[in-house]
Design a protein around this motif. Sequence first.
Motif, PDB file in Angstrom:
ATOM      1  N   PHE A  81       0.845  -1.200   0.000  1.00  0.00           N
ATOM      2  CA  PHE A  81       0.000   0.000   0.000  1.00  0.00           C
ATOM      3  C   PHE A  81       0.881   1.251   0.000  1.00  0.00           C
ATOM      4  O   PHE A  81       0.649   2.190  -0.776  1.00  0.00           O
ATOM      5  CB  PHE A  81      -0.905  -0.011   1.224  1.00  0.00           C
ATOM      6  CG  PHE A  81      -1.838   1.162   1.318  1.00  0.00           C
ATOM      7  CD1 PHE A  81      -3.039   1.172   0.640  1.00  0.00           C
ATOM      8  CD2 PHE A  81      -1.511   2.270   2.084  1.00  0.00           C
ATOM      9  CE1 PHE A  81      -3.914   2.251   0.718  1.00  0.00           C
ATOM     10  CE2 PHE A  81      -2.359   3.360   2.175  1.00  0.00           C
ATOM     11  CZ  PHE A  81      -3.566   3.352   1.489  1.00  0.00           C
ATOM     12  N   ILE A  82       1.894   1.271   0.854  1.00  0.00           N
ATOM     13  CA  ILE A  82       2.787   2.440   0.930  1.00  0.00           C
ATOM     14  C   ILE A  82       3.528   2.640  -0.387  1.00  0.00           C
ATOM     15  O   ILE A  82       3.544   3.742  -0.959  1.00  0.00           O
ATOM     16  CB  ILE A  82       3.780   2.274   2.099  1.00  0.00           C
ATOM     17  CG1 ILE A  82       3.036   2.307   3.434  1.00  0.00           C
ATOM     18  CG2 ILE A  82       4.850   3.368   2.055  1.00  0.00           C
ATOM     19  CD1 ILE A  82       3.877   1.894   4.623  1.00  0.00           C
ATOM     20  N   PHE A  83       4.138   1.573  -0.897  1.00  0.00           N
ATOM     21  CA  PHE A  83       4.880   1.685  -2.153  1.00  0.00           C
ATOM     22  C   PHE A  83       3.945   2.002  -3.321  1.00  0.00           C
ATOM     23  O   PHE A  83       4.304   2.753  -4.236  1.00  0.00           O
ATOM     24  CB  PHE A  83       5.646   0.386  -2.432  1.00  0.00           C
ATOM     25  CG  PHE A  83       6.958   0.283  -1.710  1.00  0.00           C
ATOM     26  CD1 PHE A  83       8.141   0.620  -2.340  1.00  0.00           C
ATOM     27  CD2 PHE A  83       7.011  -0.150  -0.398  1.00  0.00           C
ATOM     28  CE1 PHE A  83       9.359   0.528  -1.676  1.00  0.00           C
ATOM     29  CE2 PHE A  83       8.219  -0.260   0.277  1.00  0.00           C
ATOM     30  CZ  PHE A  83       9.397   0.086  -0.358  1.00  0.00           C
ATOM     31  N   GLY A  84       2.729   1.430  -3.294  1.00  0.00           N
ATOM     32  CA  GLY A  84       1.775   1.676  -4.377  1.00  0.00           C
ATOM     33  C   GLY A  84       1.318   3.121  -4.425  1.00  0.00           C
ATOM     34  O   GLY A  84       1.239   3.728  -5.501  1.00  0.00           O
ATOM     35  N   VAL A  85       0.994   3.693  -3.258  1.00  0.00           N
ATOM     36  CA  VAL A  85       0.568   5.096  -3.223  1.00  0.00           C
ATOM     37  C   VAL A  85       1.689   6.015  -3.696  1.00  0.00           C
ATOM     38  O   VAL A  85       1.462   6.958  -4.469  1.00  0.00           O
ATOM     39  CB  VAL A  85       0.096   5.485  -1.803  1.00  0.00           C
ATOM     40  CG1 VAL A  85      -0.104   6.994  -1.702  1.00  0.00           C
ATOM     41  CG2 VAL A  85      -1.201   4.762  -1.456  1.00  0.00           C
ATOM     42  N   LEU A  86       2.920   5.741  -3.255  1.00  0.00           N
ATOM     43  CA  LEU A  86       4.063   6.548  -3.707  1.00  0.00           C
ATOM     44  C   LEU A  86       4.234   6.444  -5.217  1.00  0.00           C
ATOM     45  O   LEU A  86       4.522   7.443  -5.897  1.00  0.00           O
ATOM     46  CB  LEU A  86       5.335   6.094  -2.996  1.00  0.00           C
ATOM     47  CG  LEU A  86       5.423   6.402  -1.494  1.00  0.00           C
ATOM     48  CD1 LEU A  86       6.669   5.758  -0.892  1.00  0.00           C
ATOM     49  CD2 LEU A  86       5.431   7.908  -1.249  1.00  0.00           C
TER      50      LEU A  86
END
Length: 328
Positions: A81-86
């Motif tokens: 989720f963190i890497f995807g949003v970034l």
Amino acid sequence: MLFFAAFVVALAMTMALIPSLIRFAGSLQLLDQPGERKVHVAAIPRVGGVGMVLGVLLPVLLWVPLDQEVKALLAGIGILFIFGVLDDRGGLDYRLKFLGQFLAAMVVVGYGGIVIEVVPFFGLDPVSPWFSMPLTVITIVAVTNSVNLADGLDGLAAGTMLLSLAGMALLAYLGDGLDILIVMLAVMGAVVGFLRFNTYPARIFMGDTGSQFLGFSVVTLLIILTQQTNPALNPALPLLLLGVPLFDTAFVIIRRIYYGKSPFVADKNHVHHQLLALNFDHYEAVIIIYLAQALFVTSAILLRYHSDLMVISVWLLANLALAFSLVM
């Protein structure tokens, strides 16, 4: 009743969150701009993945026992989720995307103990951890990327994964995997809620946040289903249950290598690009891919207790038939 509740709560949560996310997509810098390889002509919010992840969390936290496997799955989803949003905000370097995927996979394998131990043609005894653990990490990363790459038309990735999840849910129910079934139904509810806004013409996209979440969740749940919940299932079934995304990735890479290109350079050789080039309309291309995926999933259900040779032979023949239909 609990299964229905998990589906409905995830669906309702996703549908309730997405309109607000659409409103703030611009300020959050979560907009998908049109480009050469894209079929849309205006900026579209990339917030569907955020809505799906948040929609799944509530029913899972409410009704699924938080054992080590579930905690590892949620932790892996959190990392992606963190890497995807970034990535959806600014476009991460591919090496950073791979880093996020490997971290999520290693959490699932190392902490959750979710490992491919029984391998086709290797008998029923578990293979060595030195083989099974790297194999599982590579498999999770490969499938996560396959779904990510297949997300090219409105409703395409979400619809194909919904078909996979439906087949998996039936197999989990037949194998008394009730806890994992709740997770599957929650993800299905979130996907249906997202599709309310993503069917052609789409108002939102799932972005890398959503495609990586779906690919990672589906492959991890598949490993749990076939390796732990019901080990009587043929271990090659994931090949059929993930039919179209796996075929699409292999088809593109083989064509790129054949024409002397790097397998990692983006192009228009994906299945949906080929169908559009054959003058099928957008919705016609999506329906054709849905039908192909439905045949893969149906084959998996019918062959769930058959031999490795039978399952892999059917998978190979189906892939050859698809490839022949696209290139001839």
